[in-house]
Design a protein around this motif. Sequence first.
Motif, short mmCIF file in Angstrom:
data_model
loop_
_atom_site.label_atom_id
_atom_site.label_comp_id
_atom_site.label_asym_id
_atom_site.label_seq_id
_atom_site.Cartn_x
_atom_site.Cartn_y
_atom_site.Cartn_z
N GLY A 1 0.93 -1.18 0.11
CA GLY A 1 0.00 0.11 -0.01
C GLY A 1 0.94 1.32 0.11
O GLY A 1 1.37 1.65 0.99
N ARG A 2 0.91 1.83 -1.04
CA ARG A 2 1.90 3.04 -1.36
C ARG A 2 1.27 4.23 -0.22
O ARG A 2 2.24 5.07 0.04
N HIS A 3 0.00 4.13 -0.05
CA HIS A 3 -0.67 5.31 0.63
C HIS A 3 -1.00 4.68 2.21
O HIS A 3 -1.90 5.23 2.85
N GLY A 4 -0.40 3.54 2.68
CA GLY A 4 -1.04 2.79 3.86
C GLY A 4 -2.04 1.88 3.06
O GLY A 4 -2.39 1.45 2.32
N ALA A 5 -2.49 1.25 4.32
CA ALA A 5 -3.60 0.00 4.12
C ALA A 5 -4.40 -0.06 5.08
O ALA A 5 -4.29 0.62 6.21
N ALA A 6 -5.73 -0.64 4.85
CA ALA A 6 -6.72 -0.54 5.70
C ALA A 6 -7.53 -1.82 5.67
O ALA A 6 -7.65 -2.70 4.57
N GLY A 7 -7.93 -2.32 6.68
CA GLY A 7 -8.85 -3.53 6.67
C GLY A 7 -10.00 -3.48 7.79
O GLY A 7 -10.16 -2.50 8.44
N LEU A 8 -11.19 -4.22 7.40
CA LEU A 8 -12.63 -4.16 8.02
C LEU A 8 -12.58 -5.27 8.75
O LEU A 8 -12.61 -6.39 8.54
N LEU A 9 -12.87 -4.73 10.19
CA LEU A 9 -13.32 -5.84 11.11
C LEU A 9 -14.88 -5.72 11.45
O LEU A 9 -15.30 -4.73 12.00
N GLY B 1 -9.11 -6.54 3.37
CA GLY B 1 -8.56 -5.26 3.51
C GLY B 1 -7.35 -5.25 2.31
O GLY B 1 -7.08 -5.98 1.76
N GLY B 2 -6.89 -3.86 2.21
CA GLY B 2 -5.60 -3.85 1.19
C GLY B 2 -5.28 -2.42 1.18
O GLY B 2 -5.63 -1.71 2.03
N ALA B 3 -4.67 -2.23 -0.04
CA ALA B 3 -3.93 -0.80 -0.17
C ALA B 3 -4.92 0.49 -0.14
O ALA B 3 -6.16 0.24 -0.62
#
Length: 159
Positions: free
Chosen positions: A19-27, A58-60
């Motif tokens: 993830g060039r701009h960070g990453a996020a995931g969903l709980l 989740g992902g980038a």
Amino acid sequence: MRGDGDGWVISEGGGHFWGRHGAAGLLLRAPGPDGTFAVLLQHRAPWSHQGGTWALPGGARDSHESVEEAAVREALEETGVQADLMTVRTTVVTHEVPGWSYTTVIADATEQLRTVPNRESSELRWVAEHEVADLPLHPGFAASWERLRVVTAGIPLLS
């Protein structure tokens, strides 16, 4: 569809992070049959990074997205769960190095929603909160799970 966030970041210490701009995931939480909650988990496809482990969808994050938008988009792509069927409750930065971070977005659904896995998943499963740690977890998710349990314990499940 490839976004502008797809790509690896190499930290000062040599670690590789997606993830060039960070990453996020969903709980994503939903009521379980015993009065506790279940979490939607993804069994990562064997070919993927840390394949064969269980994690959050989740992902980038793309440059124009908030962490909430990125997590919800990734969940839609990987599980088929629509944004209008969940309520975002809070976010927790669960991993951070200079120039990169992973944020877990905690959301609730009123029921265990039907899912449709994409090619990144071997399986999708609603797992009772107290059984999550019994699975072979992705190392990053494993490292943050107990902290996420503490945070979710303080947020009543929407019904």
